[in-house]
Design a protein around this motif. Structure first.
Motif, PDB file in Angstrom:
ATOM      1  N   VAL A 116     -13.223  49.975   3.749  1.00 36.35           N
ATOM      2  CA  VAL A 116     -12.217  51.036   3.685  1.00 36.35           C
ATOM      3  C   VAL A 116     -11.011  50.612   4.521  1.00 36.35           C
ATOM      4  N   ASP A 117      -9.916  50.356   3.839  1.00 31.37           N
ATOM      5  CA  ASP A 117      -8.656  49.979   4.489  1.00 31.37           C
ATOM      6  C   ASP A 117      -7.893  51.286   4.646  1.00 31.37           C
ATOM      7  N   TYR A 118      -7.771  51.760   5.876  1.00 33.82           N
ATOM      8  CA  TYR A 118      -7.102  53.051   6.033  1.00 33.82           C
ATOM      9  C   TYR A 118      -6.285  53.122   7.311  1.00 33.82           C
ATOM     10  N   SER A 119      -5.454  54.136   7.363  1.00 36.29           N
ATOM     11  CA  SER A 119      -4.478  54.381   8.425  1.00 36.29           C
ATOM     12  C   SER A 119      -3.396  53.299   8.374  1.00 36.29           C
ATOM     13  N   SER A 120      -3.744  52.056   8.730  1.00 38.44           N
ATOM     14  CA  SER A 120      -2.871  50.894   8.544  1.00 38.44           C
ATOM     15  C   SER A 120      -1.369  51.158   8.671  1.00 38.44           C
ATOM     16  N   PRO A 121      -0.938  51.729   9.790  1.00 37.99           N
ATOM     17  CA  PRO A 121       0.497  52.020   9.921  1.00 37.99           C
ATOM     18  C   PRO A 121       1.279  50.760  10.284  1.00 37.99           C
ATOM     19  N   ASN A 122       2.586  50.879  10.282  1.00 36.74           N
ATOM     20  CA  ASN A 122       3.389  49.762  10.756  1.00 36.74           C
ATOM     21  C   ASN A 122       3.501  49.848  12.273  1.00 36.74           C
ATOM     22  N   ALA A 123       3.225  48.731  12.949  1.00 34.07           N
ATOM     23  CA  ALA A 123       3.269  48.717  14.414  1.00 34.07           C
ATOM     24  C   ALA A 123       4.724  48.753  14.873  1.00 34.07           C
ATOM     25  N   ASN A 156      -8.381  48.297   9.717  1.00 36.15           N
ATOM     26  CA  ASN A 156      -7.002  48.729   9.889  1.00 36.15           C
ATOM     27  C   ASN A 156      -6.086  47.538   9.592  1.00 36.15           C
ATOM     28  N   HIS A 157      -5.339  47.634   8.495  1.00 35.99           N
ATOM     29  CA  HIS A 157      -4.442  46.554   8.057  1.00 35.99           C
ATOM     30  C   HIS A 157      -3.069  46.830   8.682  1.00 35.99           C
ATOM     31  N   LEU A 158      -3.028  46.695   9.979  1.00 28.91           N
ATOM     32  CA  LEU A 158      -1.830  47.037  10.743  1.00 28.91           C
ATOM     33  C   LEU A 158      -0.604  46.248  10.251  1.00 28.91           C
ATOM     34  N   LEU A 310       5.544  37.779   1.058  1.00 28.81           N
ATOM     35  CA  LEU A 310       5.745  39.226   1.038  1.00 28.81           C
ATOM     36  C   LEU A 310       4.480  40.006   1.384  1.00 28.81           C
ATOM     37  N   TYR A 311       4.701  41.303   1.494  1.00 29.46           N
ATOM     38  CA  TYR A 311       3.607  42.251   1.699  1.00 29.46           C
ATOM     39  C   TYR A 311       2.482  41.996   0.685  1.00 29.46           C
ATOM     40  N   ALA A 312       2.869  41.794  -0.580  1.00 29.37           N
ATOM     41  CA  ALA A 312       1.868  41.576  -1.633  1.00 29.37           C
ATOM     42  C   ALA A 312       1.114  40.269  -1.411  1.00 29.37           C
ATOM     43  N   ARG A 314       0.383  38.881   1.355  1.00 32.21           N
ATOM     44  CA  ARG A 314      -0.604  39.107   2.424  1.00 32.21           C
ATOM     45  C   ARG A 314      -1.764  39.968   1.933  1.00 32.21           C
ATOM     46  N   ASP A 315      -1.474  40.917   1.043  1.00 28.48           N
ATOM     47  CA  ASP A 315      -2.569  41.729   0.503  1.00 28.48           C
ATOM     48  C   ASP A 315      -3.499  40.892  -0.377  1.00 28.48           C
ATOM     49  N   LEU A 316      -2.925  39.925  -1.085  1.00 30.64           N
ATOM     50  CA  LEU A 316      -3.764  39.049  -1.906  1.00 30.64           C
ATOM     51  C   LEU A 316      -4.674  38.206  -1.016  1.00 30.64           C
ATOM     52  N   VAL A 334      -6.726  53.235   1.172  1.00 31.48           N
ATOM     53  CA  VAL A 334      -6.317  54.633   1.319  1.00 31.48           C
ATOM     54  C   VAL A 334      -4.841  54.655   1.727  1.00 31.48           C
ATOM     55  N   VAL A 335      -3.994  54.654   0.730  1.00 30.58           N
ATOM     56  CA  VAL A 335      -2.557  54.509   0.946  1.00 30.58           C
ATOM     57  C   VAL A 335      -1.806  55.481   0.024  1.00 30.58           C
ATOM     58  N   ASP A 336      -0.703  56.030   0.509  1.00 30.45           N
ATOM     59  CA  ASP A 336       0.004  57.059  -0.256  1.00 30.45           C
ATOM     60  C   ASP A 336       0.366  56.604  -1.674  1.00 30.45           C
ATOM     61  N   GLY A 338       2.952  56.518  -3.249  1.00 27.56           N
ATOM     62  CA  GLY A 338       4.189  55.759  -3.394  1.00 27.56           C
ATOM     63  C   GLY A 338       3.940  54.267  -3.561  1.00 27.56           C
ATOM     64  N   GLN A 339       2.751  53.796  -3.183  1.00 27.59           N
ATOM     65  CA  GLN A 339       2.468  52.359  -3.285  1.00 27.59           C
ATOM     66  C   GLN A 339       1.609  52.014  -4.505  1.00 27.59           C
ATOM     67  N   SER A 340       1.543  52.932  -5.444  1.00 25.76           N
ATOM     68  CA  SER A 340       0.692  52.698  -6.626  1.00 25.76           C
ATOM     69  C   SER A 340       1.065  51.420  -7.373  1.00 25.76           C
ATOM     70  N   HIS A 342       2.572  48.757  -6.244  1.00 26.55           N
ATOM     71  CA  HIS A 342       2.180  47.597  -5.434  1.00 26.55           C
ATOM     72  C   HIS A 342       0.705  47.251  -5.678  1.00 26.55           C
ATOM     73  N   PHE A 343      -0.166  48.259  -5.613  1.00 23.92           N
ATOM     74  CA  PHE A 343      -1.593  47.965  -5.771  1.00 23.92           C
ATOM     75  C   PHE A 343      -1.941  47.577  -7.207  1.00 23.92           C
ATOM     76  N   LYS A 344      -1.254  48.163  -8.166  1.00 22.03           N
ATOM     77  CA  LYS A 344      -1.476  47.754  -9.562  1.00 22.03           C
ATOM     78  C   LYS A 344      -1.190  46.270  -9.698  1.00 22.03           C
TER      79      LYS A 344
HETATM   80  N1  ARG Z   1       1.423  49.240   6.571  1.00 22.33           N
HETATM   81  C1  ARG Z   1       1.578  49.786   5.264  1.00 22.33           C
HETATM   82  C2  ARG Z   1       2.553  50.950   5.313  1.00 22.33           C
HETATM   83  O1  ARG Z   1       2.697  51.574   6.332  1.00 22.33           O
HETATM   84  C3  ARG Z   1       0.284  50.281   4.676  1.00 22.33           C
HETATM   85  C4  ARG Z   1      -0.779  49.248   4.528  1.00 22.33           C
HETATM   86  C5  ARG Z   1      -1.880  49.670   3.613  1.00 22.33           C
HETATM   87  N2  ARG Z   1      -2.892  48.670   3.417  1.00 22.33           N
HETATM   88  C6  ARG Z   1      -2.741  47.578   2.670  1.00 22.33           C
HETATM   89  N3  ARG Z   1      -3.733  46.721   2.609  1.00 22.33           N
HETATM   90  N4  ARG Z   1      -1.649  47.315   2.028  1.00 22.33           N
HETATM   91  O2  ARG Z   1       3.161  51.252   4.302  1.00 22.33           O
END
Ligand code: ARG
Length: 586
Positions: A116-123, A156-158, A310-312, A314-316, A334-336, A338-340, A342-344
């Protein structure tokens, strides 16, 4: 209760010569308890047996061996299992009495691993209120999956990498007159609000002096090249962020097995890109490298023209590494919502690469947090516009307001009874107010389906009336209060279960037996609200039961107290799955 369902499935499977697990999967609940506890639909057998489903059901009712304590009856095309008097009560209460928070409820996930990848905010900046959503939905999913027997890896994917850190380093340096030595000496004093100030301050400063953009990019490039000054600043910024985050996570009961920020994958990116290339799907487009993922969505950008990843990307790298490391069967992001897109894109690239993890990746999106504007309209609360209060501040406010309410309630109670206000231990009251205040915020986020936008309105969130956290926690407190009044609880081994037979009583019993199914449903839909709604339903049914039937009178059936105890344990377990502390008093 699952044991009866399993026994039912086994009896049918033996009769039909079929697989018991498959049969169990087909067993459902009749729409009304009066029809029976479980129903087996006979439609699928019509073809092979060359008979109408009602006739099959009738045959089976006569031929299948009924499990102990039950009888089998045909109801149209269904073979229904009914419990003999007292059996429902015995099974439901005994099972519920064994419940403890943290103990598994069902075994459906046994042997499987979910990440479960969750919370993961930007530091590097403060958590604002809307960050609550991923945090509490993710934390609840971790607990719910664990309760269904899954092995859970919480990650946590910070967001700890990217040009914004070049900006922060530059801002820090500027605040120290561009003197690196001074800037380094001050690093141990840096706070999250410093970082936040610099984060917010960069934009206006760069508008004044556009060369700052280029300079910030340079600082990020130095960070990537492991230049010591840049590196020291960055490490310190991340440490400070993590320390503040952990303070919030503790308050929510959110736990992580791993903090693996985006920077962790830096040295794995070249390998990832090589793998994409080897799969033969990496394409050149205007100097950049992309992977096409279908007609209807834009290609996934892997490497920019200037060589930046890019973000993508790193996700790969993260998806592949996690699969190798944890052997996951499912990975939730578990991400809002708005990032649909990106994950697709990311999942489609994994699919085209033929990665094993592609199958199990699931984006678990959720709606927005709406705040009330000055004009009284509900609208999106955003970090950038500066609206949206810091999350820890809101948590403090919620706890403080609950504390006030509890104190004034205690005063009122004392006045009514004509005695001194109850002596209370201020530290205990603080702890309680924290549990209820934070619980209120959590429940507000989990009570509705996750795609529904939530409203941030402290007055209704903290109310003790309506579908709120304080209401549901108080329902548990009421049951605790009843049980405290009893010196010895009846012995379940000697219970006369057949006495628990009134309609309101059977409603509670039936609901108690459904806890496991609800947990399974929450897992299947990645939907904590299923458990939240279950808790509300249980509270309501228990309320009707205690309203209609005396539980504390001398002449009340003692078995009712066992039901109260069973309901309390189940409600406590449900609250714990959501991240609410089932407190005993208020
Ligand atoms: N840090 C990203 C943001 O705040 C969310 C990361 C979600 N997790 C992931 N593996 N992309 O938008």
């Amino acid at each position: 209760m699952n044991s009866i369902k399993t026994a039912f499935a086994k009896a049918i499977a033996e009769h039909l010569g079929q697989d018991a697990l498959a049969v169990e999967g087909a067993i459902a609940r009749p729409p009304d308890v009066a029809l029976g506890m479980y129903a087996y639909p006979c439609f699928a057998l019509a073809k092979s047996l060359r008979k109408a489903p009602p006739a099959i059901a009738a045959d089976m009712a006569a031929a299948v061996a009924a499990p102990e304590g039950t009888e089998l009856v045909a109801a149209g095309p269904y073979l229904n299992l009914k419990l003999k008097p007292g059996v429902l009560a015995r099974e439901a209460v005994t099972e519920a009495l064994a419940r403890e928070p943290g103990k598994s409820v069902t075994v459906s996930g046994t042997g499987r691993t979910v990440l479960v990848d969750y919370s993961s905010p930007n530091a590097g900046k403060e958590l604002v209120y809307h960050h609550i959503r991923s945090t509490v939905i993710g934390a609840a999913l971790c607990k719910i999956y664990a309760a269904a027997g899954w092995n859970v890896v919480a990650v946590n994917h910070l967001g700890d990498w990217g040009t914004q850190f070049g900006k922060l380093i530059l801002m820090w340096l500027r605040e120290h007159g561009m003197d690196q030595e001074k800037a380094l000496a001050d690093l141990d004093k840096v706070t999250l609000s410093d970082l936040n100030r610099m984060y917010v301050g960069f934009k206006p400063a760069a508008q004044q002096d556009p060369s700052m953009e280029e300079e910030a990019r340079l600082w990020f490039a130095r960070l990537e090249a492991k230049e010591p000054f840049a590196r020291r600043c960055w490490e310190c910024f991340i440490e400070v962020s993590k320390k503040e985050l952990n303070k919030v996570y503790v308050r929510f009961g959110a736990k992580f097995d791993h903090f693996l920020g985006e920077s962790f994958y830096e040295d794995k990116l070249d390998g990832t890109i090589a793998r994409i290339e080897k799969a033969g799907i990496l394409e050149e487009s205007e100097g950049a490298q992309v992977v096409h993922v279908g007609e209807d969505i834009p290609p996934c950008l892997i490497r920019k023209r200037d060589g930046a990843t890019l973000y993508a990307t790193r996700d790969l790298a993260a998806a592949i590494w996690r699969q190798q490391e944890f052997k996951t069967d499912r990975a939730l992001y578990v991400v809002d919502s708005g990032q649909s897109l990106h994950f697709k894109q990311v999942f489609a690239v994994l699919e085209r690469m033929g990665e094993v993890c592609a199958k199990g990746c699931v984006h678990v999106p959720f709606g927005l947090v709406l705040g009330k504007g000055e004009d009284g309209q509900w609208s999106k609360v955003s970090t950038r516009s500066g609206t949206g209060s810091p999350l820890p501040e809101v948590m403090d406010r919620a706890a403080a307001r609950i504390r006030e309410t509890m104190e004034s309630l205690a005063k009122k109670r004392a006045e009514q009874d004509g005695r001194e206000k109850e002596a209370f231990d201020p530290a205990a009251l603080d702890r309680l107010a924290e549990a209820v205040g934070v619980g209120a915020l959590v429940f507000n986020e989990l009570k509705n389906r996750r795609m529904v936008d939530t409203k941030f309105d402290l007055d209704s969130i903290l109310s003790f009336e309506g579908d709120t956290g304080p209401y549901i926690m108080y329902a548990h407190v009421r049951l605790a209060g009843i049980l405290r009044k009893v010196s010895v609880l009846p012995d379940p081994a000697k219970a006369r279960w057949e006495l628990l037979c009134e309609p309101q009583t059977e409603d509670v019993l039936s609901l108690l037996t459904q806890f496991g199914e609800r947990v399974d449903a929450a897992v299947e839909g990645n939907e904590p609200s299923v458990v939240a709604q279950y808790a509300l339903e249980l509270a309501e049914k228990v309320h009707a039961f205690t309203h209609h039937h005396r539980v504390l009178d001398v002449d009340a059936t003692p078995e009712r107290l066992l039901l109260v105890q069973a309901a309390k344990k189940t409600l406590a377990a449900a609250l714990a799955l959501l991240g609410l502390e089932p407190v005993e008093r208020m």
